[in-house]
Write a protein that holds these residues in place. Structure first.
Motif, mmCIF file in Angstrom:
data_model
loop_
_atom_site.group_PDB
_atom_site.id
_atom_site.type_symbol
_atom_site.label_atom_id
_atom_site.label_comp_id
_atom_site.label_asym_id
_atom_site.label_seq_id
_atom_site.Cartn_x
_atom_site.Cartn_y
_atom_site.Cartn_z
ATOM 1 N N GLN A 191 0.830 -1.212 0.000
ATOM 2 C CA GLN A 191 0.000 0.000 0.000
ATOM 3 C C GLN A 191 0.864 1.262 0.000
ATOM 4 O O GLN A 191 0.526 2.252 -0.648
ATOM 5 C CB GLN A 191 -0.929 0.011 1.214
ATOM 6 N N VAL A 192 1.965 1.226 0.739
ATOM 7 C CA VAL A 192 2.862 2.392 0.797
ATOM 8 C C VAL A 192 3.361 2.732 -0.601
ATOM 9 O O VAL A 192 3.409 3.905 -0.991
ATOM 10 C CB VAL A 192 4.040 2.123 1.751
ATOM 11 N N LYS A 193 3.713 1.690 -1.373
ATOM 12 C CA LYS A 193 4.203 1.922 -2.734
ATOM 13 C C LYS A 193 3.075 2.337 -3.678
ATOM 14 O O LYS A 193 3.211 3.301 -4.433
ATOM 15 C CB LYS A 193 4.897 0.661 -3.249
ATOM 16 N N GLN A 194 1.951 1.616 -3.617
ATOM 17 C CA GLN A 194 0.856 1.880 -4.552
ATOM 18 C C GLN A 194 0.206 3.242 -4.324
ATOM 19 O O GLN A 194 -0.208 3.907 -5.274
ATOM 20 C CB GLN A 194 -0.206 0.782 -4.424
ATOM 21 N N LYS A 195 0.106 3.661 -3.062
ATOM 22 C CA LYS A 195 -0.586 4.911 -2.730
ATOM 23 C C LYS A 195 0.367 6.100 -2.619
ATOM 24 O O LYS A 195 -0.060 7.187 -2.253
ATOM 25 C CB LYS A 195 -1.343 4.756 -1.409
#
Length: 414
Positions: free
Chosen positions: A34-38
């Motif tokens: 999520q950290v990477k995608q968002k």
């Protein structure tokens, strides 16, 4: 700036004898994605990283692995880890200096030098600049962990129970207000983000949330917070707004920590802030269910029907996955063969019966508990209050003893 707000991981929790290592590992892997995608700029964990002050080795390994992988995969993302009432200050502090080299800040306790408007003291542990991908400061974090009684001023002698509560409430409010003023003094143009690990007035709790007290104060009013742009809170396991505000939020625990917590409620929050306009809003990101669990309540015939419906859920599960089940049987009859009867209903289904309770309809108060009551249905305070009822005491003395008990409980949990 995009801040991911999460809390109450409770790494190392033993759930009715079951290890949660696999699902906690799966959650942390999902969170890294999520950290990477968002495109997250900072991750704030608002307390209760571990379930106990002496976490098992695998829980520490999960904790360390997450920090290393976050730094490797998203090196520009800041990680701020705050202590909750379940965490040990000593355990968190032992790797604090080392983790700072991995763009991780650990705040295990309140600033030992206190909050002062003296600009000669930088308050590095409580005022943390939050930077965007370009390295520019877009917000200031006022990092407030779980406040222990020793973090605040001692109570004055001769005060009544209500006066002591009012004093503690004022001391907590003063701590937040002074920290906010310090942030605005040193960074006047930046939005202010604050944290906390406490119960607020009106918060909706669950069975897994244990009462915590700062001294004798059991809940803090939202009006006691300063006008920060966003306040990221932990301790309550259900996601919710505080006092119907958009900017004071509990994100809730990412995993169901008791059977009464619905898995569909679980989420992490993304708070968006702008250096010019401040708080822009939040987005809830649902957390996948890594370990299915369910509570069934009813008569024996109703429970049998519900168990027969369980296979409809199994098709979406991964291979080898099993349901964790709690059953509450509503009956006034004492059934000596209750356990084998329920186990016969379950048969060969991929189900682990973790908790079986007889829910008597006559049971309406603590006075109705008999020898059949389970220990986990009673809190230490339940037992203490029941024992206190047997003593002939003046009301003021009774309140003093209750206050003393709660303060001791708070210190034990701290």
């Amino acid at each position: 700036m995009r801040i991911l707000h999460t809390s109450d991981w409770h790494l190392g929790q033993l759930f009715y004898g079951k290890s949660r290592e696999q699902e906690q590992s799966a959650f942390l892997d999902w969170l890294l994605d999520q950290v990477k995608q968002k495109s997250i700029d900072a991750v704030i964990v608002a307390g209760d990283l571990f379930d106990t002050g002496t976490p098992p080795s695998y829980a520490r390994a999960l904790y360390n692995r997450f920090i290393v992988r976050l730094h490797q995969e998203s090196p520009d993302c800041q990680l701020i880890l705050l202590a909750g009432n379940h965490d040990s200050v000593a355990v968190l502090n032992e790797s604090k200096a080392l983790l700072q080299a991995l763009n991780t800040r650990v705040i295990a306790g309140a600033d030992p030098e206190g909050i002062s408007m003296d600009t000669c003291h930088t308050h590095d542990d409580v005022l943390i600049p939050l930077t965007n991908k370009l390295g520019e400061t877009d917000a200031i974090l006022c990092a407030v962990p779980f406040l222990r009684p020793s973090d605040l001023m001692r109570s004055k002698a001769g005060l009544s129970a209500d006066e002591r509560k009012q004093q503690l409430q004022q001391q907590i409010s003063d701590y937040y207000q002074q920290l906010y003023q310090l942030a605005k003094q040193q960074y006047p143009q930046q939005p202010v983000v604050m944290t906390g690990h406490l119960t607020t007035v009106g918060a909706s709790t669950s069975e897994s949330v244990k009462d915590i007290y700062i001294g004798t104060l059991d809940a803090f009013p939202a009006s006691g917070f300063p006008p920060a742009d966003y306040i990221a809170l932990g301790h309550i396991h259900r996601p919710q707004k505080v006092a119907k505000t958009e900017h004071i939020r509990y994100c809730g625990s990412p995993l169901a920590l008791s059977f009464d917590e619905k898995a569909k409620e679980k989420q992490v929050l993304i708070a968006e802030l702008d250096s010019d306009n401040g708080f822009m809003g939040t987005e809830g990101i649902p957390v996948p269910v890594f370990q299915p669990m369910q509570r069934i309540t009813g008569s024996l015939s109703e429970i049998e029907v519900e168990i027969e419906r369980l296979p409809a859920q199994f098709e979406s599960w991964t291979d080898g996955q099993r349901l964790w089940l709690e059953i509450n049987v509503k009956t006034d009859d004492y059934l000596s063969d209750l356990q084998p009867r329920i186990e016969a209903m379950i048969g060969d289904l991929p189900v682990d019966l973790l908790r079986l309770r007889r829910d008597s309809r006559r049971q309406s108060s603590l006075a109705d508990y008999h020898h059949g009551a389970q220990l986990d249905e009673l809190t230490p305070e339940d037992v203490f209050l029941k024992r206190l009822e047997q003593e002939s005491l003046e009301e003021e003395r009774r309140h003093e003893l209750i206050d003393c008990f709660r303060q001791i409980q708070g210190e034990i949990k701290a």
